[in-house]
Motif scaffolding. Structure first.
Motif, PDB file in Angstrom:
ATOM      1  N   UNK A 129      71.932 -24.843 -14.045  1.00  0.00           N
ATOM      2  CA  UNK A 129      72.684 -25.560 -15.077  1.00  0.00           C
ATOM      3  C   UNK A 129      71.855 -25.835 -16.326  1.00  0.00           C
ATOM      4  N   UNK A 130      70.564 -26.107 -16.147  1.00  0.00           N
ATOM      5  CA  UNK A 130      69.754 -26.552 -17.285  1.00  0.00           C
ATOM      6  C   UNK A 130      68.707 -25.553 -17.768  1.00  0.00           C
ATOM      7  N   UNK A 131      68.475 -24.488 -17.049  1.00  0.00           N
ATOM      8  CA  UNK A 131      67.477 -23.496 -17.455  1.00  0.00           C
ATOM      9  C   UNK A 131      68.079 -22.566 -18.502  1.00  0.00           C
ATOM     10  N   UNK A 132      67.342 -22.310 -19.577  1.00  0.00           N
ATOM     11  CA  UNK A 132      67.886 -21.467 -20.651  1.00  0.00           C
ATOM     12  C   UNK A 132      68.140 -20.032 -20.195  1.00  0.00           C
ATOM     13  N   UNK A 133      67.391 -19.563 -19.193  1.00  0.00           N
ATOM     14  CA  UNK A 133      67.612 -18.213 -18.652  1.00  0.00           C
ATOM     15  C   UNK A 133      68.484 -18.252 -17.393  1.00  0.00           C
ATOM     16  N   UNK A 134      69.003 -19.445 -17.072  1.00  0.00           N
ATOM     17  CA  UNK A 134      69.906 -19.669 -15.939  1.00  0.00           C
ATOM     18  C   UNK A 134      69.301 -19.239 -14.608  1.00  0.00           C
ATOM     19  N   UNK A 135      67.999 -19.459 -14.466  1.00  0.00           N
ATOM     20  CA  UNK A 135      67.311 -19.146 -13.215  1.00  0.00           C
ATOM     21  C   UNK A 135      67.303 -20.366 -12.307  1.00  0.00           C
ATOM     22  N   UNK A 136      67.625 -20.132 -11.038  1.00  0.00           N
ATOM     23  CA  UNK A 136      67.457 -21.163 -10.034  1.00  0.00           C
ATOM     24  C   UNK A 136      66.049 -21.077  -9.469  1.00  0.00           C
ATOM     25  N   UNK A 137      65.704 -22.018  -8.624  1.00  0.00           N
ATOM     26  CA  UNK A 137      64.395 -22.020  -7.976  1.00  0.00           C
ATOM     27  C   UNK A 137      64.127 -20.684  -7.294  1.00  0.00           C
ATOM     28  N   UNK A 138      65.136 -20.148  -6.598  1.00  0.00           N
ATOM     29  CA  UNK A 138      64.981 -18.882  -5.891  1.00  0.00           C
ATOM     30  C   UNK A 138      64.711 -17.732  -6.847  1.00  0.00           C
ATOM     31  N   UNK A 139      65.319 -17.759  -8.032  1.00  0.00           N
ATOM     32  CA  UNK A 139      65.061 -16.729  -9.042  1.00  0.00           C
ATOM     33  C   UNK A 139      63.638 -16.831  -9.580  1.00  0.00           C
ATOM     34  N   UNK A 140      63.221 -18.043  -9.883  1.00  0.00           N
ATOM     35  CA  UNK A 140      61.877 -18.228 -10.441  1.00  0.00           C
ATOM     36  C   UNK A 140      60.805 -17.791  -9.452  1.00  0.00           C
ATOM     37  N   UNK A 141      60.940 -18.194  -8.193  1.00  0.00           N
ATOM     38  CA  UNK A 141      59.930 -17.820  -7.200  1.00  0.00           C
ATOM     39  C   UNK A 141      59.982 -16.323  -6.921  1.00  0.00           C
ATOM     40  N   UNK A 142      61.182 -15.744  -6.882  1.00  0.00           N
ATOM     41  CA  UNK A 142      61.314 -14.306  -6.637  1.00  0.00           C
ATOM     42  C   UNK A 142      61.083 -13.445  -7.862  1.00  0.00           C
ATOM     43  N   UNK A 143      60.995 -14.056  -9.027  1.00  0.00           N
ATOM     44  CA  UNK A 143      60.800 -13.295 -10.258  1.00  0.00           C
ATOM     45  C   UNK A 143      62.039 -12.483 -10.636  1.00  0.00           C
ATOM     46  N   UNK A 144      63.220 -13.057 -10.390  1.00  0.00           N
ATOM     47  CA  UNK A 144      64.468 -12.341 -10.664  1.00  0.00           C
ATOM     48  C   UNK A 144      65.317 -13.086 -11.685  1.00  0.00           C
ATOM     49  N   UNK A 145      66.248 -12.316 -12.250  1.00  0.00           N
ATOM     50  CA  UNK A 145      67.218 -12.834 -13.210  1.00  0.00           C
ATOM     51  C   UNK A 145      68.573 -12.274 -12.846  1.00  0.00           C
ATOM     52  N   UNK A 146      69.640 -13.032 -13.108  1.00  0.00           N
ATOM     53  CA  UNK A 146      70.988 -12.529 -12.903  1.00  0.00           C
ATOM     54  C   UNK A 146      71.560 -12.239 -14.288  1.00  0.00           C
ATOM     55  N   UNK A 147      71.862 -10.958 -14.513  1.00  0.00           N
ATOM     56  CA  UNK A 147      72.289 -10.498 -15.826  1.00  0.00           C
ATOM     57  C   UNK A 147      73.715  -9.960 -15.774  1.00  0.00           C
ATOM     58  N   UNK A 148      74.353  -9.916 -16.936  1.00  0.00           N
ATOM     59  CA  UNK A 148      75.639  -9.213 -17.021  1.00  0.00           C
ATOM     60  C   UNK A 148      75.343  -7.731 -16.856  1.00  0.00           C
ATOM     61  N   UNK A 149      76.157  -7.061 -16.074  1.00  0.00           N
ATOM     62  CA  UNK A 149      75.916  -5.642 -15.766  1.00  0.00           C
ATOM     63  C   UNK A 149      76.296  -4.718 -16.910  1.00  0.00           C
ATOM     64  N   UNK A 150      77.136  -5.160 -17.801  1.00  0.00           N
ATOM     65  CA  UNK A 150      77.616  -4.289 -18.881  1.00  0.00           C
ATOM     66  C   UNK A 150      76.755  -4.339 -20.086  1.00  0.00           C
TER      67      UNK A 150
END
Length: 150
Positions: A129-150
């Protein structure tokens, strides 16, 4: 590339939960596992359910870059370079997000496991909700981002 919206992520999560409930329901219906959310739930069945959940997220995300829910919502999981995330980052991401509480429940008992699982889930939601890149804890630790596919 554009980050997936918070609403997209939420809807994708709901879709994935429904799919997983159907999978677990089918396995329960044919007698493979006993589905129960009560305190008396079989430890083995709980572990099997946790493995099913993690396998769903890991296999689909590694193979296709997204779960069925994320695909339906036009999203994909990528690494820091924008490439499809590999097995390591996805496994780290999903174990933290999906299985930590379940695994602790099996190891140390329902109270602590449930508390840890709920705490991790709340932290993930708050961070998204508050991260500018919309990363959750799991994303930050895993080094991942959820992006629009298009």
């Amino acid at each position: 590339m554009e980050y997936a919206s918070r609403l997209q992520r939420f809807i994708a999560f709901i879709i994935d939960v429904i799919i997983l409930l159907v999978i677990v329901g089918i396995l329960s219906g044919i007698g493979v596992i006993e589905f129960s959310v009560s305190e008396e739930a079989n430890t083995t069945d709980g572990l099997i359910q946790a493995i099913i959940v993690v396998a769903y997220y890991v296999v689909l995300t590694v193979a296709f870059g997204a779960t069925l829910g994320k695909m339906a919502m036009g999203m994909k999981v990528v690494d820091r370079d924008g490439n499809k995330a590999g097995v390591g980052p996805v496994l780290i991401r999903e174990v933290i997000a999906r299985a930590l509480g379940s695994l602790l429940t099996v190891v140390v008992g329902a109270g602590i496991g449930d508390l840890v699982g709920l705490t991790v889930a709340i932290v993930i939601v708050i961070m998204i909700l508050f991260d500018e890149r919309r990363q959750g804890l799991h994303d930050k630790i895993g080094g991942t981002f959820v992006m629009k596919a298009r």
